[in-house]
Structures are given as structure tokens and as C-alpha cells.
Design a protein around this motif. Structure first.
Motif, mmCIF file in Angstrom:
data_model
loop_
_atom_site.group_PDB
_atom_site.id
_atom_site.type_symbol
_atom_site.label_atom_id
_atom_site.label_comp_id
_atom_site.label_asym_id
_atom_site.label_seq_id
_atom_site.Cartn_x
_atom_site.Cartn_y
_atom_site.Cartn_z
ATOM 1 N N PHE A 231 0.835 -1.197 0.000
ATOM 2 C CA PHE A 231 0.000 0.000 0.000
ATOM 3 C C PHE A 231 0.875 1.255 0.000
ATOM 4 O O PHE A 231 0.628 2.196 -0.753
ATOM 5 N N LEU A 232 1.899 1.275 0.840
ATOM 6 C CA LEU A 232 2.784 2.433 0.919
ATOM 7 C C LEU A 232 3.545 2.662 -0.390
ATOM 8 O O LEU A 232 3.775 3.806 -0.782
ATOM 9 N N ALA A 233 3.914 1.582 -1.072
ATOM 10 C CA ALA A 233 4.573 1.728 -2.375
ATOM 11 C C ALA A 233 3.633 2.432 -3.353
ATOM 12 O O ALA A 233 4.062 3.291 -4.138
ATOM 13 N N HIS A 234 2.348 2.111 -3.289
ATOM 14 C CA HIS A 234 1.357 2.787 -4.121
ATOM 15 C C HIS A 234 1.254 4.262 -3.739
ATOM 16 O O HIS A 234 1.198 5.134 -4.605
ATOM 17 N N ALA A 235 1.202 4.540 -2.452
ATOM 18 C CA ALA A 235 1.056 5.922 -1.986
ATOM 19 C C ALA A 235 2.262 6.775 -2.398
ATOM 20 O O ALA A 235 2.098 7.908 -2.852
ATOM 21 N N VAL A 236 3.452 6.238 -2.258
ATOM 22 C CA VAL A 236 4.661 6.980 -2.642
ATOM 23 C C VAL A 236 4.644 7.251 -4.146
ATOM 24 O O VAL A 236 4.914 8.365 -4.592
ATOM 25 N N ALA A 237 4.295 6.245 -4.936
ATOM 26 C CA ALA A 237 4.249 6.428 -6.391
ATOM 27 C C ALA A 237 3.191 7.453 -6.769
ATOM 28 O O ALA A 237 3.432 8.320 -7.626
ATOM 29 N N LEU A 238 2.033 7.390 -6.135
ATOM 30 C CA LEU A 238 0.950 8.333 -6.422
ATOM 31 C C LEU A 238 1.417 9.762 -6.220
ATOM 32 O O LEU A 238 1.254 10.612 -7.099
ATOM 33 N N GLU A 239 2.023 10.027 -5.071
ATOM 34 C CA GLU A 239 2.443 11.390 -4.736
ATOM 35 C C GLU A 239 3.636 11.836 -5.581
ATOM 36 O O GLU A 239 3.684 12.975 -6.046
ATOM 37 N N ARG B 141 9.673 -2.755 -4.891
ATOM 38 C CA ARG B 141 9.875 -1.967 -6.121
ATOM 39 C C ARG B 141 8.946 -2.560 -7.179
ATOM 40 O O ARG B 141 9.289 -3.555 -7.819
ATOM 41 N N LEU B 142 7.790 -1.941 -7.323
ATOM 42 C CA LEU B 142 6.771 -2.462 -8.221
ATOM 43 C C LEU B 142 7.034 -2.043 -9.671
ATOM 44 O O LEU B 142 7.460 -0.921 -9.934
ATOM 45 N N LYS B 143 6.766 -2.951 -10.563
ATOM 46 C CA LYS B 143 6.804 -2.643 -11.991
ATOM 47 C C LYS B 143 5.525 -1.876 -12.336
ATOM 48 O O LYS B 143 4.533 -1.949 -11.616
ATOM 49 N N SER B 144 5.530 -1.175 -13.432
ATOM 50 C CA SER B 144 4.372 -0.338 -13.779
ATOM 51 C C SER B 144 3.080 -1.151 -13.848
ATOM 52 O O SER B 144 2.023 -0.664 -13.459
ATOM 53 N N TRP B 145 3.149 -2.373 -14.311
ATOM 54 C CA TRP B 145 1.940 -3.194 -14.457
ATOM 55 C C TRP B 145 1.490 -3.822 -13.129
ATOM 56 O O TRP B 145 0.422 -4.400 -13.049
ATOM 57 N N GLU B 146 2.308 -3.679 -12.076
ATOM 58 C CA GLU B 146 1.937 -4.242 -10.777
ATOM 59 C C GLU B 146 1.122 -3.272 -9.915
ATOM 60 O O GLU B 146 0.577 -3.678 -8.895
ATOM 61 N N PHE B 147 1.036 -2.026 -10.336
ATOM 62 C CA PHE B 147 0.232 -1.068 -9.578
ATOM 63 C C PHE B 147 -1.238 -1.353 -9.820
ATOM 64 O O PHE B 147 -1.638 -1.720 -10.918
ATOM 65 N N LYS B 148 -2.023 -1.160 -8.780
ATOM 66 C CA LYS B 148 -3.457 -1.428 -8.849
ATOM 67 C C LYS B 148 -4.232 -0.106 -8.905
ATOM 68 O O LYS B 148 -4.953 0.234 -7.988
ATOM 69 N N TRP B 149 -4.070 0.602 -10.012
ATOM 70 C CA TRP B 149 -4.801 1.843 -10.192
ATOM 71 C C TRP B 149 -6.088 1.535 -10.946
ATOM 72 O O TRP B 149 -6.145 0.598 -11.725
ATOM 73 N N GLU B 150 -7.080 2.378 -10.773
ATOM 74 C CA GLU B 150 -8.316 2.274 -11.547
ATOM 75 C C GLU B 150 -8.128 2.855 -12.949
ATOM 76 O O GLU B 150 -8.920 2.595 -13.838
ATOM 77 N N THR B 151 -7.096 3.669 -13.110
ATOM 78 C CA THR B 151 -6.799 4.306 -14.387
ATOM 79 C C THR B 151 -5.399 3.884 -14.825
ATOM 80 O O THR B 151 -4.705 3.177 -14.092
ATOM 81 N N THR B 152 -4.972 4.336 -15.989
ATOM 82 C CA THR B 152 -3.659 3.927 -16.490
ATOM 83 C C THR B 152 -2.513 4.561 -15.712
ATOM 84 O O THR B 152 -1.405 4.052 -15.735
ATOM 85 N N GLU B 153 -2.792 5.686 -15.042
ATOM 86 C CA GLU B 153 -1.766 6.357 -14.241
ATOM 87 C C GLU B 153 -2.286 6.519 -12.815
ATOM 88 O O GLU B 153 -3.482 6.349 -12.561
ATOM 89 N N PRO B 154 -1.414 6.883 -11.894
ATOM 90 C CA PRO B 154 -1.877 7.099 -10.514
ATOM 91 C C PRO B 154 -3.007 8.130 -10.453
ATOM 92 O O PRO B 154 -3.076 9.035 -11.293
ATOM 93 N N PRO B 155 -3.889 7.989 -9.469
ATOM 94 C CA PRO B 155 -5.075 8.845 -9.401
ATOM 95 C C PRO B 155 -4.811 10.345 -9.388
ATOM 96 O O PRO B 155 -5.622 11.102 -9.917
ATOM 97 N N GLU B 156 -3.716 10.800 -8.810
ATOM 98 C CA GLU B 156 -3.460 12.242 -8.737
ATOM 99 C C GLU B 156 -2.697 12.777 -9.941
ATOM 100 O O GLU B 156 -2.371 13.945 -9.993
ATOM 101 N N VAL B 157 -2.435 11.925 -10.906
ATOM 102 C CA VAL B 157 -1.753 12.360 -12.126
ATOM 103 C C VAL B 157 -2.830 12.626 -13.164
ATOM 104 O O VAL B 157 -3.412 11.712 -13.732
#
Length: 169
Positions: free
Chosen positions: A8-16, A68-84
Motif C-alpha cells: 500500500f505504501l509503495a502505491h502511496a509513494v508512487a501516487l504522490e 519496487r513495483l513494476k508499472s503493471w503491478e500497480f493497482k490503479w483504476e486508471t492507467t496512471e496514478p489517481p493524482e496524475v
């Protein structure tokens, strides 16, 4: 969903982090197009995103190394992080009001992301941290809504350019 707090934190860091990178890119684009007021707004949003990314990264540091997640390992609802935000939602002659609307949409998606994790994550520590992050995003939303209220709407002809760019292929 997120099987571990570290995931979860890896997702949060990537998002921000990625939100800050997009804002920096947009600030550069607006500077090139001689739109200094919007360039400054996007630069400011990049700074805010960088500060929030640093806060999230610092909190993540207490939980050990993040995956260290690969781009396809992120669980976003969209193709990029939600805040992008989508760069297609920008225009080189956009006004400060447009920039605030763009940022507001990004922050609302960030809130939705964290709020969803706060209510659906399988682990209580993820839900608790996600709730904290959702509260921070809600504050960002309120701040941007306040700024938007005091920002005048653009003229009806804001996108008109008497000397449009001429690109030769």
C-alpha cells in the motif's frame, strides 16, 4: 487490493511522486508557452506534491524497505496514478482557474483512492493509514475549493490565440 502495508505504501509513494512529476512537466510546458501565471501555479502544485511525497516516504520508512513495483503491478483504476491528471485536460492558454480545476480533480481522485483503501483494505493498519491519507487529501480538496472560489472565471475567448504556434513536420 493490498496484501501488505508495504505494498500500500509503495502505491502511496508512487501516487504522490508521479503527481509532482506531472505538475513539474506542466509548469515547464506553460513556461515555454509564455503562460507564467499558470506555470507558477503548476510549479507550486509540484512543490506541494513533493512535500506530501516526502511525508509519505518518511512514514513508509518506519515499515522497512518498500517493494519496487513494476508499472503493471500497480493497482490503479486508471492507467496512471489517481493524482496524475491527463495532460489532454490542459491547454497552453489555460487560465489559473483552469489550473485549479485540474488540480482539484486530481486531489479528489487521490481522496477517492485513499478513502477506498480506508474502507476496503484487508488489514487494519492499511485502513488506518489510508484514513489518515484520505483526511489529508480532503484538506487539499477544501483548500483548492477555497482558492477556486476566489479565482475569477476566464473570459469567453480565453483560448483564442492571435498568433498560434506553427509546427512544421
Amino acid at each position: 487490493m493490498y496484501s501488505t502495508l508495504a505494498n500500500f505504501l509503495a502505491h502511496a509513494v508512487a501516487l504522490e511522486t508521479e503527481a509532482g512529476e506531472r505538475y513539474r512537466e506542466l509548469a515547464d510546458v506553460m513556461e515555454v508557452h509564455n503562460n507564467p501565471e499558470v506555470a507558477a501555479m503548476f510549479a507550486r502544485m509540484a512543490e506541494f506534491s513533493a512535500m506530501h511525497a516526502a511525508e509519505v516516504t518518511a512514514r513508509a520508512g518506519a515499515h522497512g524497505p518498500l517493494p519496487r513495483l513494476k508499472s503493471w503491478e500497480f493497482k490503479w483504476e486508471t492507467t496512471e496514478p489517481p493524482e496524475v491528471g491527463d495532460s489532454a485536460d490542459t491547454h497552453y492558454r489555460m487560465t489559473p482557474r483552469h489550473a485549479l480545476q485540474y488540480a482539484l480533480a486530481n486531489e479528489r481522485r487521490g481522496w477517492e483512492f485513499y478513502n477506498h483503501a480506508a474502507t476496503h483494505a484487508p488489514l487494519p493498519e492499511i485502513r488506518d493509514l489510508a484514513r489518515d491519507f484520505a483526511d489529508e487529501e480532503a484538506e487539499h480538496v477544501r483548500t483548492l475549493e477555497h482558492w477556486l472560489e476566489s479565482t475569477p472565471p476566464p473570459d469567453h475567448d480565453w483560448a483564442d490565440d492571435p498568433d498560434p504556434a506553427n509546427v512544421v513536420d
